[in-house]
Design a protein around this motif. Structure first.
Motif, mmCIF file in Angstrom:
data_model
loop_
_atom_site.group_PDB
_atom_site.id
_atom_site.type_symbol
_atom_site.label_atom_id
_atom_site.label_comp_id
_atom_site.label_asym_id
_atom_site.label_seq_id
_atom_site.Cartn_x
_atom_site.Cartn_y
_atom_site.Cartn_z
ATOM 1 N N CYS A 65 0.855 -1.246 -0.116
ATOM 2 C CA CYS A 65 0.026 -0.233 -0.067
ATOM 3 C C CYS A 65 0.795 1.360 -0.022
ATOM 4 N N VAL A 66 1.830 1.388 0.678
ATOM 5 C CA VAL A 66 2.918 2.425 0.712
ATOM 6 C C VAL A 66 3.399 2.626 -0.405
ATOM 7 N N LEU A 67 4.065 1.696 -1.224
ATOM 8 C CA LEU A 67 4.570 1.608 -2.338
ATOM 9 C C LEU A 67 3.913 2.090 -3.523
ATOM 10 N N LEU A 68 2.430 1.480 -3.637
ATOM 11 C CA LEU A 68 1.410 1.971 -4.569
ATOM 12 C C LEU A 68 1.279 3.527 -4.352
ATOM 13 N N VAL A 69 1.250 3.982 -3.190
ATOM 14 C CA VAL A 69 1.027 5.640 -3.253
ATOM 15 C C VAL A 69 2.277 6.248 -4.051
ATOM 16 N N LEU A 70 3.419 5.628 -3.830
ATOM 17 C CA LEU A 70 4.383 6.470 -4.494
ATOM 18 C C LEU A 70 4.290 6.158 -5.992
ATOM 19 N N ILE A 71 4.104 4.987 -6.373
ATOM 20 C CA ILE A 71 3.775 4.475 -7.898
ATOM 21 C C ILE A 71 3.004 5.348 -8.597
ATOM 22 N N VAL A 72 1.722 5.410 -7.902
ATOM 23 C CA VAL A 72 0.658 6.439 -8.738
ATOM 24 C C VAL A 72 1.045 7.898 -8.742
ATOM 25 N N GLU A 73 1.760 8.283 -7.355
ATOM 26 C CA GLU A 73 2.182 9.574 -7.519
ATOM 27 C C GLU A 73 3.274 9.846 -8.681
ATOM 28 N N LEU A 74 4.299 9.248 -8.888
ATOM 29 C CA LEU A 74 4.781 8.968 -9.991
ATOM 30 C C LEU A 74 4.287 9.299 -11.276
ATOM 31 N N LEU A 75 3.464 8.308 -11.419
ATOM 32 C CA LEU A 75 2.420 8.384 -12.705
ATOM 33 C C LEU A 75 1.564 9.778 -13.042
ATOM 34 N N ASN A 76 1.112 10.056 -11.834
ATOM 35 C CA ASN A 76 0.377 11.350 -11.817
ATOM 36 C C ASN A 76 1.280 12.369 -12.321
ATOM 37 N N SER A 77 2.500 12.374 -11.635
ATOM 38 C CA SER A 77 3.570 13.642 -11.901
ATOM 39 C C SER A 77 3.994 13.518 -13.331
ATOM 40 N N ALA A 78 4.067 12.432 -13.904
ATOM 41 C CA ALA A 78 4.389 12.105 -15.288
ATOM 42 C C ALA A 78 3.418 12.745 -16.301
ATOM 43 N N VAL A 79 2.183 12.283 -15.862
ATOM 44 C CA VAL A 79 0.940 12.945 -16.861
ATOM 45 C C VAL A 79 0.897 14.339 -16.691
ATOM 46 N N GLU A 80 1.326 14.869 -15.444
ATOM 47 C CA GLU A 80 1.243 16.446 -15.438
ATOM 48 C C GLU A 80 2.311 16.889 -16.164
ATOM 49 N N ALA A 81 3.426 16.356 -16.286
ATOM 50 C CA ALA A 81 4.719 16.952 -16.965
ATOM 51 C C ALA A 81 4.173 17.066 -18.373
ATOM 52 N N VAL A 82 3.749 16.096 -18.935
ATOM 53 C CA VAL A 82 3.340 15.892 -20.212
ATOM 54 C C VAL A 82 2.228 16.918 -20.562
ATOM 55 N N VAL A 83 1.170 16.996 -19.736
ATOM 56 C CA VAL A 83 0.267 17.863 -19.977
ATOM 57 C C VAL A 83 0.879 19.354 -20.037
ATOM 58 N N ASP A 84 1.770 19.694 -19.244
ATOM 59 C CA ASP A 84 2.445 20.904 -19.009
ATOM 60 C C ASP A 84 3.415 21.166 -20.532
ATOM 61 N N ARG A 85 3.992 20.080 -20.885
ATOM 62 C CA ARG A 85 4.770 20.158 -21.941
ATOM 63 C C ARG A 85 3.989 20.508 -23.063
ATOM 64 N N VAL A 86 2.844 19.821 -23.407
ATOM 65 C CA VAL A 86 2.097 20.399 -24.689
ATOM 66 C C VAL A 86 1.396 21.615 -24.709
ATOM 67 N N SER A 87 1.029 22.132 -23.495
ATOM 68 C CA SER A 87 0.771 23.652 -23.470
ATOM 69 C C SER A 87 0.519 24.047 -21.857
ATOM 70 N N LEU A 88 0.772 25.163 -21.748
ATOM 71 C CA LEU A 88 0.507 25.584 -20.251
ATOM 72 C C LEU A 88 -0.864 26.538 -20.231
ATOM 73 N N GLU A 89 -1.227 26.753 -21.390
ATOM 74 C CA GLU A 89 -2.577 27.564 -21.447
ATOM 75 C C GLU A 89 -3.765 26.599 -20.682
ATOM 76 N N ARG A 90 -4.726 27.349 -20.169
ATOM 77 C CA ARG A 90 -5.659 26.560 -19.455
ATOM 78 C C ARG A 90 -6.614 25.915 -20.253
ATOM 79 N N HIS A 91 -6.795 24.427 -20.259
ATOM 80 C CA HIS A 91 -7.853 23.978 -21.097
ATOM 81 C C HIS A 91 -8.731 22.913 -20.310
#
Length: 122
Positions: A65-91
């Motif tokens: 359960c502890v490791l799952l939190v870290l794994i999902v946070e890493l995936l969430n951070s990756a999604v956020e980084a890709v979204v920000d790379r595509v565009s910083l405008e609000r969409h």
């Protein structure tokens, strides 16, 4: 079209993948506040999980359960980084992607609390 970085095989590929993974962990620790907070939580909880006198299965669940939190946070951070790379405008779709990633982290934290609560107080 495939990536020009593909093509390594065997031990070279494993070594490169290991180094990319370490770079990802370093980047998350350096740039992601939430990941750092969850690592601190893991530093506190993992020794408790290992040292507390529970069965092997219960210890495995606590650790997972502890490791799952870290794994999902890493995936969430990756999604956020890709979204920000595509565009910083609000969409709306960018917001939806980030909100869904955040919801995934929230659910893993709820799962962590539920499993730990059931094992320790259940």
């Amino acid at each position: 079209m495939e990536s020009p970085f593909k093509g390594k095989t065997g031990l070279v590929r494993i070594w490169n993948a290991f180094n990319y993974s370490l770079a990802g962990l370093r980047a998350a620790l350096q740039h992601e506040d939430a990941f750092r907070q969850e690592v601190l939580l893991a530093i506190v909880l993992l020794p408790i999980a290992v040292l507390y006198p529970h069965s092997g299965v219960e210890k495995a669940l606590l650790i997972a359960c502890v490791l799952l939190v870290l794994i999902v946070e890493l995936l969430n951070s990756a999604v956020e980084a890709v979204v920000d790379r595509v565009s910083l405008e609000r969409h709306e779709l960018a917001k939806r992607a980030k909100d869904i990633g955040s919801a995934a982290v929230l659910l893993t934290l709820i799962n962590l609390a539920a499993v730990w609560g059931l094992i320790f107080f259940g």
